[in-house]
Design a protein around this motif. Structure first.
Motif, PDB file in Angstrom:
ATOM      1  N   ALA A 177       0.860  -1.188   0.000  1.00  9.36           N
ATOM      2  CA  ALA A 177       0.000   0.000   0.000  1.00  9.36           C
ATOM      3  C   ALA A 177       0.890   1.229   0.000  1.00  9.36           C
ATOM      4  CB  ALA A 177      -0.921   0.014   1.215  1.00  9.36           C
ATOM      5  N   ASP A 178       0.446   2.273  -0.694  1.00  8.86           N
ATOM      6  CA  ASP A 178       1.192   3.529  -0.585  1.00  8.86           C
ATOM      7  C   ASP A 178       0.516   4.423   0.453  1.00  8.86           C
ATOM      8  OD1 ASP A 178      -0.917   4.949  -1.791  1.00  8.86           O
ATOM      9  OD2 ASP A 178       0.020   4.978  -3.761  1.00  8.86           O
ATOM     10  N   CYS A 183      -3.730   0.187  -3.046  1.00  2.81           N
ATOM     11  CA  CYS A 183      -3.299  -1.144  -2.587  1.00  2.81           C
ATOM     12  C   CYS A 183      -3.139  -2.134  -3.735  1.00  2.81           C
ATOM     13  CB  CYS A 183      -4.314  -1.724  -1.604  1.00  2.81           C
ATOM     14  SG  CYS A 183      -4.526  -0.781  -0.095  1.00  2.81           S
ATOM     15  N   ALA A 184      -2.226  -3.064  -3.530  1.00  5.86           N
ATOM     16  CA  ALA A 184      -2.053  -4.217  -4.412  1.00  5.86           C
ATOM     17  C   ALA A 184      -2.080  -5.467  -3.551  1.00  5.86           C
ATOM     18  CB  ALA A 184      -0.734  -4.125  -5.180  1.00  5.86           C
ATOM     19  N   LEU A 216       3.769   2.670  -6.655  1.00  7.29           N
ATOM     20  CA  LEU A 216       2.883   1.644  -7.216  1.00  7.29           C
ATOM     21  C   LEU A 216       2.432   2.106  -8.597  1.00  7.29           C
ATOM     22  CD1 LEU A 216       0.305   0.318  -4.560  1.00  7.29           C
ATOM     23  CD2 LEU A 216       1.804  -1.029  -6.020  1.00  7.29           C
ATOM     24  N   PRO A 217       2.785   1.409  -9.673  1.00  7.72           N
ATOM     25  CA  PRO A 217       2.306   1.800 -10.999  1.00  7.72           C
ATOM     26  C   PRO A 217       0.777   1.762 -11.036  1.00  7.72           C
ATOM     27  CG  PRO A 217       4.027   0.132 -11.153  1.00  7.72           C
ATOM     28  CD  PRO A 217       3.649   0.211  -9.716  1.00  7.72           C
ATOM     29  N   VAL A 221      -2.460  -1.204  -9.294  1.00  8.55           N
ATOM     30  CA  VAL A 221      -3.362  -0.900  -8.182  1.00  8.55           C
ATOM     31  C   VAL A 221      -4.646  -1.714  -8.322  1.00  8.55           C
ATOM     32  CG1 VAL A 221      -4.775   0.887  -7.086  1.00  8.55           C
ATOM     33  CG2 VAL A 221      -2.439   1.410  -7.828  1.00  8.55           C
ATOM     34  N   HIS A 222      -4.921  -2.565  -7.324  1.00  7.55           N
ATOM     35  CA  HIS A 222      -6.149  -3.351  -7.311  1.00  7.55           C
ATOM     36  C   HIS A 222      -7.262  -2.662  -6.531  1.00  7.55           C
ATOM     37  CE1 HIS A 222      -3.118  -6.879  -7.578  1.00  7.55           C
ATOM     38  NE2 HIS A 222      -3.543  -6.564  -8.787  1.00  7.55           N
ATOM     39  N   LEU A 223      -6.885  -1.804  -5.586  1.00 12.62           N
ATOM     40  CA  LEU A 223      -7.858  -1.073  -4.772  1.00 12.62           C
ATOM     41  C   LEU A 223      -7.421   0.379  -4.699  1.00 12.62           C
ATOM     42  CD1 LEU A 223     -10.312  -1.089  -2.778  1.00 12.62           C
ATOM     43  CD2 LEU A 223      -8.629  -1.439  -0.953  1.00 12.62           C
TER      44      LEU A 223
END
Length: 253
Positions: A177-178, A183-184, A216-217, A221-223
Motif C-alpha cells: 500500500a502507498d 493497494c495491491a 505503485l504503478p 493498483v487493485h484497490l
C-alpha cells in the motif's frame, strides 16, 4: 493525504460495540491478522462480522470468536474452526450461510451502491424457501430462521433476489500500500479483500509493505486509495497454512 497511522491500535480505536465488520481473507490467505489482534486488545464486542470464513480456533477471527466477541457471522464456509460450530449449534452465535459467489457479489453490490440483484444460485432450495437455522435455542430448536427470498424469472430461469451488504468498518490485508491508500494484493489474497474495502464506510488496511506515492504503478493498483481511510504496517511473516500437505521422498519419485 497521508493515511498511514502509528499503530493498529490507533486504527481500530473507534470501532464500537455492535459494529458491523467486513473482514477480508480467503481461508487463511490474506487475513488481516494485525488489525484483528488489535481489535482483541480494544475490547469491543457484539460484533456482526461478514467474512468468507471465521479463521481457525487460535488465529484470525477465531480469536474474537473464542472470546465471545462476535454475535453474528455472515459467511459461506465454516472452515477449520470447531469453536465456530460449537457456538452456532449451542445458540451462542447467529450464522447466515450464503453461497460463496453470492456473498462476493453482495459485497461488490454494496460497494457499488446497488441495493439488490438477482441470481440463480440457491433457486429451488431451502435458500429460496427460507427456514434455514440462523440461530439455535439452547434446547436445540430453531430460534431464528432465514426468511423466504423474492423470486423472479429471467429467460425462463428462476432467480432469487439478494440484498447488498454494507459495513461500518472493513479490515483488509494488502501486500503493498502507498501512503495515499492505493493497494495491491498477491494472488488469492485478492479474494474478498477489495470487495470488503469498497463495501465499508471506513476501511482499515494493514500492508506488508508501505511505499511512497507513485511507487505503485497505476496498472498495479487493485484497490484505489479513495476506498481506504487508514493504513498500518503489518508483519509480513504473520501468515499461516490452513492445511499443510507434505510428500515423502518415495512419492516424489
Amino acid at each position: 493525504m497521508d493515511k498511514v497511522v502509528a499503530s493498529a491500535g490507533h486504527a481500530v480505536a473507534d470501532i464500537p460495540d455492535g459494529a458491523t465488520l467486513a473482514v477480508g481473507g480467503f481461508g487463511l490467505c490474506g487475513i488481516p491478522s494485525t488489525l484483528i489482534a488489535a481489535l482483541v486488545g480494544a475490547g469491543c464486542g457484539d460484533l456482526r462480522v461478514v467474512s468468507n470464513n471465521c479463521g481457525v480456533d487460535d488465529w484470525g477471527l477465531g480469536l474474537l470468536l473464542g472470546l465471545g466477541r462476535i454475535s453474528r457471522m455472515t459467511s459461506s464456509y465454516v472452515g477449520e474452526n470447531k469453536e465456530f460450530a460449537r457456538r452456532y449449534l449451542s445458540g451462542e452465535l447467529e450464522v447466515e450461510l450464503t453461497p460463496q459467489g453470492t456473498l462476493a457479489e453482495r459485497l461488490r453490490a454494496g460497494g457499488a451502491g446497488i441495493p439488490a440483484f438477482y441470481t440463480p444460485a440457491g433457486a429451488g432450495t431451502q435458500v429460496e424457501e427460507g427456514g434455514l437455522p440462523w440461530r439455535y435455542a439452547a434446547d436445540g430448536s430453531v430460534a431464528l430462521a432465514s426468511p423466504p427470498k423474492e423470486v423472479r424469472e429471467f429467460g425462463g430461469v428462476r432467480h432469487l433476489m439478494e440484498e447488498a451488504i454494507t459495513a461500518d468498518f472493513a479490515l483488509v490485508r494488502a501486500a503493498v500500500a502507498d501512503r495515499h491508500g492505493n493497494c495491491a494484493f498477491h494472488a488469492a489474497a485478492r479474494n474478498f479483500n477489495p470487495l470488503c474495502a469498497a463495501a465499508a464506510r471506513t476501511t482499515l488496511v494493514e500492508a506488508e509493505r508501505i511505499v511512497e506515492p507513485g511507487e505503485l504503478p497505476p496498472d498495479a493498483v487493485h484497490l484505489p486509495g479513495v476506498y481506504v481511510d487508514r493504513v498500518v504496517a503489518a508483519d509480513p511473516q504473520d501468515k499461516r497454512i490452513e492445511r499443510r500437505t507434505v510428500s515423502t521422498p518415495q512419492e516424489e519419485k
